[in-house]
Write an enzyme that holds these catalytic residues in place. Structure first.
Site, PDB file in Angstrom:
ATOM      1  N   ILE A   1      -0.980   4.400  -0.792  1.00 39.76           N
ATOM      2  CA  ILE A   1      -2.054   4.652   0.255  1.00 39.76           C
ATOM      3  C   ILE A   1      -1.224   5.435   1.003  1.00 39.76           C
ATOM      4  O   ILE A   1      -1.795   6.406   1.851  1.00 39.76           O
ATOM      5  CB  ILE A   1      -2.967   3.439   0.806  1.00 39.76           C
ATOM      6  CG1 ILE A   1      -3.827   2.861  -0.065  1.00 39.76           C
ATOM      7  CG2 ILE A   1      -3.575   3.718   1.969  1.00 39.76           C
ATOM      8  CD1 ILE A   1      -4.284   3.712  -0.728  1.00 39.76           C
TER       9      ILE A   1
ATOM     10  N   HIS B   1     -16.815   8.311 -17.848  1.00 47.10           N
ATOM     11  CA  HIS B   1     -16.951   7.530 -17.176  1.00 47.10           C
ATOM     12  C   HIS B   1     -16.283   8.426 -15.506  1.00 47.10           C
ATOM     13  O   HIS B   1     -15.505   9.036 -15.188  1.00 47.10           O
ATOM     14  CB  HIS B   1     -15.054   7.302 -16.986  1.00 47.10           C
ATOM     15  CG  HIS B   1     -14.742   5.749 -17.896  1.00 47.10           C
ATOM     16  ND1 HIS B   1     -14.564   4.563 -17.845  1.00 47.10           N
ATOM     17  CD2 HIS B   1     -14.957   6.031 -19.459  1.00 47.10           C
ATOM     18  CE1 HIS B   1     -14.844   4.321 -18.824  1.00 47.10           C
ATOM     19  NE2 HIS B   1     -14.387   4.631 -19.602  1.00 47.10           N
TER      20      HIS B   1
ATOM     21  N   GLU C   1     -17.791  -3.160 -32.810  1.00 48.11           N
ATOM     22  CA  GLU C   1     -17.530  -3.742 -31.908  1.00 48.11           C
ATOM     23  C   GLU C   1     -17.210  -5.037 -31.612  1.00 48.11           C
ATOM     24  O   GLU C   1     -16.599  -6.066 -31.463  1.00 48.11           O
ATOM     25  CB  GLU C   1     -17.067  -3.233 -30.358  1.00 48.11           C
ATOM     26  CG  GLU C   1     -16.281  -4.021 -29.609  1.00 48.11           C
ATOM     27  CD  GLU C   1     -15.553  -3.156 -28.474  1.00 48.11           C
ATOM     28  OE1 GLU C   1     -16.272  -2.043 -27.746  1.00 48.11           O
ATOM     29  OE2 GLU C   1     -15.349  -3.465 -27.462  1.00 48.11           O
TER      30      GLU C   1
ATOM     31  N   GLU D   1     -17.290   7.748 -12.912  1.00 50.09           N
ATOM     32  CA  GLU D   1     -16.126   7.505 -11.203  1.00 50.09           C
ATOM     33  C   GLU D   1     -14.035   7.852 -11.182  1.00 50.09           C
ATOM     34  O   GLU D   1     -13.785   7.882 -10.305  1.00 50.09           O
ATOM     35  CB  GLU D   1     -15.828   5.901 -11.576  1.00 50.09           C
ATOM     36  CG  GLU D   1     -14.956   5.109 -12.768  1.00 50.09           C
ATOM     37  CD  GLU D   1     -15.712   4.426 -13.900  1.00 50.09           C
ATOM     38  OE1 GLU D   1     -16.599   5.536 -14.403  1.00 50.09           O
ATOM     39  OE2 GLU D   1     -15.005   3.897 -14.730  1.00 50.09           O
TER      40      GLU D   1
ATOM     41  N   GLY E   1     -16.167  -2.082 -20.690  1.00 50.56           N
ATOM     42  CA  GLY E   1     -15.348  -3.010 -20.773  1.00 50.56           C
ATOM     43  C   GLY E   1     -15.465  -3.367 -22.304  1.00 50.56           C
ATOM     44  O   GLY E   1     -15.507  -2.159 -23.070  1.00 50.56           O
TER      45      GLY E   1
ATOM     46  N   CYS F   1     -19.888   4.066 -20.344  1.00 48.89           N
ATOM     47  CA  CYS F   1     -18.779   3.456 -21.410  1.00 48.89           C
ATOM     48  C   CYS F   1     -19.586   2.486 -22.233  1.00 48.89           C
ATOM     49  O   CYS F   1     -21.103   2.484 -22.902  1.00 48.89           O
ATOM     50  CB  CYS F   1     -17.724   3.744 -21.210  1.00 48.89           C
ATOM     51  SG  CYS F   1     -16.937   4.018 -22.315  1.00 48.89           S
TER      52      CYS F   1
ATOM     53  N   GLY G   1       0.671  -1.275  -0.052  1.00 42.61           N
ATOM     54  CA  GLY G   1       0.102   0.086   0.026  1.00 42.61           C
ATOM     55  C   GLY G   1       0.474   1.415   0.103  1.00 42.61           C
ATOM     56  O   GLY G   1       0.246   2.519   0.701  1.00 42.61           O
TER      57      GLY G   1
ATOM     58  N   PRO H   1      12.751  -9.191   8.393  1.00 42.88           N
ATOM     59  CA  PRO H   1      12.681  -9.003   7.117  1.00 42.88           C
ATOM     60  C   PRO H   1      12.857  -7.631   6.774  1.00 42.88           C
ATOM     61  O   PRO H   1      13.488  -6.850   5.596  1.00 42.88           O
ATOM     62  CB  PRO H   1      11.046  -9.257   6.621  1.00 42.88           C
ATOM     63  CG  PRO H   1      11.383 -10.469   7.837  1.00 42.88           C
ATOM     64  CD  PRO H   1      12.038 -10.068   8.729  1.00 42.88           C
TER      65      PRO H   1
HETATM   66  N1  GLN Z   1     -15.249  -1.037 -25.773  1.00 44.54           N
HETATM   67  C1  GLN Z   1     -16.192   0.278 -26.110  1.00 44.54           C
HETATM   68  C2  GLN Z   1     -15.447   0.938 -26.567  1.00 44.54           C
HETATM   69  O1  GLN Z   1     -14.170   1.022 -27.102  1.00 44.54           O
HETATM   70  C3  GLN Z   1     -16.667   1.002 -24.759  1.00 44.54           C
HETATM   71  C4  GLN Z   1     -14.825   1.711 -24.142  1.00 44.54           C
HETATM   72  C5  GLN Z   1     -15.018   1.012 -22.753  1.00 44.54           C
HETATM   73  O2  GLN Z   1     -16.494   0.546 -21.684  1.00 44.54           O
HETATM   74  N2  GLN Z   1     -14.634   1.980 -21.333  1.00 44.54           N
HETATM   75  O3  GLN Z   1     -16.250   2.389 -27.408  1.00 44.54           O
END
Ligand code: GLN
Length: 541
Positions: free
Chosen positions: A22, A511, A409, A513, A358, A385, A19, A194
């Site tokens: 952190i 995104h 895609e 997040e 993803g 996304c 960590g 250690p």
């Molecule tokens: N695979 C998708 C794209 O390239 C979504 C990308 C993602 O979820 N970051 O548009």
């Protein structure tokens, strides 16, 4: 006036995953709370130019900065703790260092010379460390050296730290070494060997740590601290206990109690009397640790086996939970485990469903089924996304009832490619750093949920994608009840989709997040969690 920057290096010993990020972020938080300006940098010893080409299973989430850098997930921690944006300069890999040196060699900048690890690679490392300090913006730059001391890969970095010790001059730098004090249950003892060995290894490389931060499962006690100090040539007060915490957000408070920042300031010959302002932080921690109720939200994704793959999403839920004074119990659901038959049973206990970002085909069917369930059963939904793209696919298939609906895609020859490759991506063949990356503006429609949740007309959010909503379908979607409520004012790209005839249904191409911090929980997550609480209360009332 340009600031006289001090440099703090954080190395790690004994084992990985202790960590360092952190600890670096916690020290930074304490110094920031005393009024200093500070930034944190991560040096990664791998040869990829950046983690953008890595599978999340290899290295966890790829974090994205405003300036479009694809970076290590530790930068997410730095931003969440400090509430200050980072940039490409905050994450440098061995690949990037070598690329820069090799480019210089080709340009003839070292003409006549043999290009070597010392001095050329170490000079490049030192330059990338000083680049941040030389901006004049910071009182401190904390540089975290990735990997563990003793790894072949991290040697040039440790050597650069050694050289900087001389070059920066007294009181301008210090080295913090993070180690482990393991507990042997059989003998009921904490073991310092250690740590001694790890410091010896650093000494072999010419680096004497100034402060040792010791990860431990049990309290260290003064005797043990004295022993470590004696064997490792550090002062006893510079042996800092880092006991396991229930949450990473408690670590700054633990470090405050251990006086880590005090020792740092003392060693740099700086004023130690300044007062910490941690009111906001403590307020957040208080709410996070004392929730009034629990709300269960499902995270549907295909990398759920490794929790680090969705690090920023999980942390954004922690911030949004605290803002709503609830605990978000995040259920990690593998998208490949969901199908049309089991979806009701799998998702019926959830008060909210998030479909994760993803790439590629795997798990798409499960994501689409989860979205259909959320849409038809009035369960609050947030698609990020790829999650947003799947919501568009689901709506095309099940509401518009179009044939052969897909994202290009997933199926390049789809009859109805409702998600298509962006025009700007069509000519791109190289994989690294070529997606649509970083911050772009977005205009929110009046009377939309997003406008209400953000409380603003214009926003900027960070992106990482190649595909987009296909604008040929705009009218059909609007007519059937899916509104396109966030649009990029320059490219007309669809950034947000909503279904107004649903309690809370939103898909975002960006995104959110990445921008959620302790001081500024992201409005979309705050709104989503609030909607989940409302649904939960409705069902139980
Ligand atoms: N695979 C998708 C794209 O390239 C979504 C990308 C993602 O979820 N970051 O548009």
């Amino acid at each position: 006036m340009a600031k006289n920057c001090k440099y703090i290096f954080v190395t790690g010993g004994v084992t990985s995953s202790l960590g360092k990020g952190i600890i670096a972020a916690s020290l930074a938080k304490l110094l920031q709370s005393r009024g200093y300006s500070i930034t944190i940098q991560k040096l990664d010893p791998y040869i990829n130019i950046d983690p953008g080409t890595l599978n999340p299973y290899e290295h966890g989430e790829c974090y994205v900065t405003d300036d479009g850098a694809e970076t290590d997930l530790d930068l997410g921690h730095y931003e969440r703790f400090l509430n200050v944006p980072t940039s490409q300069a905050n994450n440098v890999t061995t690949g990037r260092i070598y690329q820069s040196v090799i480019n210089k060699e080709r340009r003839g900048e070292y003409l006549g010379k043999t290009v070597q690890v010392i001095p050329h690679i170490t000079d490049e490392i030192k330059a990338s460390i000083k680049k941040l300090g030389n901006t004049g913006e910071y009182d401190f730059v904390i540089t975290e050296i990735g990997g563990t001391v003793g790894d072949i890969e991290s040697l040039p970095y440790v050597e650069a730290v050694r050289q900087l010790n001389y070059e920066l001059g007294k009181n301008n730098h210090l080295v913090i070494h993070l180690t482990l004090i393991p507990y042997l249950a059989a003998s009921g003892e904490l073991k310092t060997k250690p740590t001694q060995h790890s410091v010896k290894m650093l000494l072999e490389y010419g680096v004497q740590p100034d402060i040792l931060v010791c990860r431990t499962e049990h309290k260290l006690g003064q005797d043990l601290k004295d022993k470590v100090a004696r064997f490792c040539n550090v002062e006893a007060k510079a042996v800092i206990e880092a006991i396991d915490a229930s949450t990473i957000y408690e670590v700054p408070i633990l470090m405050l109690k251990e006086k880590l920042d005090h020792v740092v300031l003392e060693k740099l010959n700086m004023e130690t009397d300044s007062i910490h302002n941690l009111t906001k932080w403590r307020d957040f921690l208080e709410k996070f640790q004392n929730p009034k109720q629990t709300v269960t939200i499902g995270l549907v994704g295909k990398y759920v086996e490794l929790k680090d793959s969705y690090k920023s999403i999980a942390e954004a839920f922690i911030h949004a939970g605290a803002a709503n004074e609830v605990k978000v119990d995040l259920k990690w659901i593998h998208s490949e485990s969901i199908n049309e038959k089991n979806v009701n049973e799998k998702l019926s206990k959830l008060s909210g469903i998030l479909v994760a970002p993803g790439f590629g085909k795997r798990g798409i069917g499960g994501k689409v089924s989860a979205i259909k369930y959320a849409r038809e059963n009035d369960v609050p939904f947030l698609g990020i996304c790829l999650g947003m793209q799947c919501a568009v696919i689901e709506f095309g298939r099940n509401v518009l009832k179009l044939e052969d609906v897909d994202s290009a895609e997933i199926n390049t020859g789809a009859g109805n490619p409702v998600i298509d490759i962006m025009e700007s991506q069509k000519s791109i063949t190289e994989k690294g750093g070529t997606m649509r990356l970083g911050a772009y503006p977005c205009k929110l429609a009046e009377d939309s949920l997003s406008r209400q949740v953000y409380g603003e007309k214009n926003i900027t959010e960070r992106h990482r994608h190649r595909y987009e909503f296909n604008n040929d379908y705009t009218e059909q979607y609007k007519t059937a009840g899916m509104n396109l409520t966030g649009i990029n004012p320059n490219s007309n790209l669809v950034e947000i989709i909503e279904i107004p005839n649903h309690p809370w249904f939103m898909g975002v191409q960006f995104h959110p997040e990445y921008k959620s911090t302790v001081a500024n929980p992201h409005p979309l997550f705050v709104g989503f969690v609030k909607a989940a609480v409302t649904i939960k209360e409705l069902i139980h009332s």
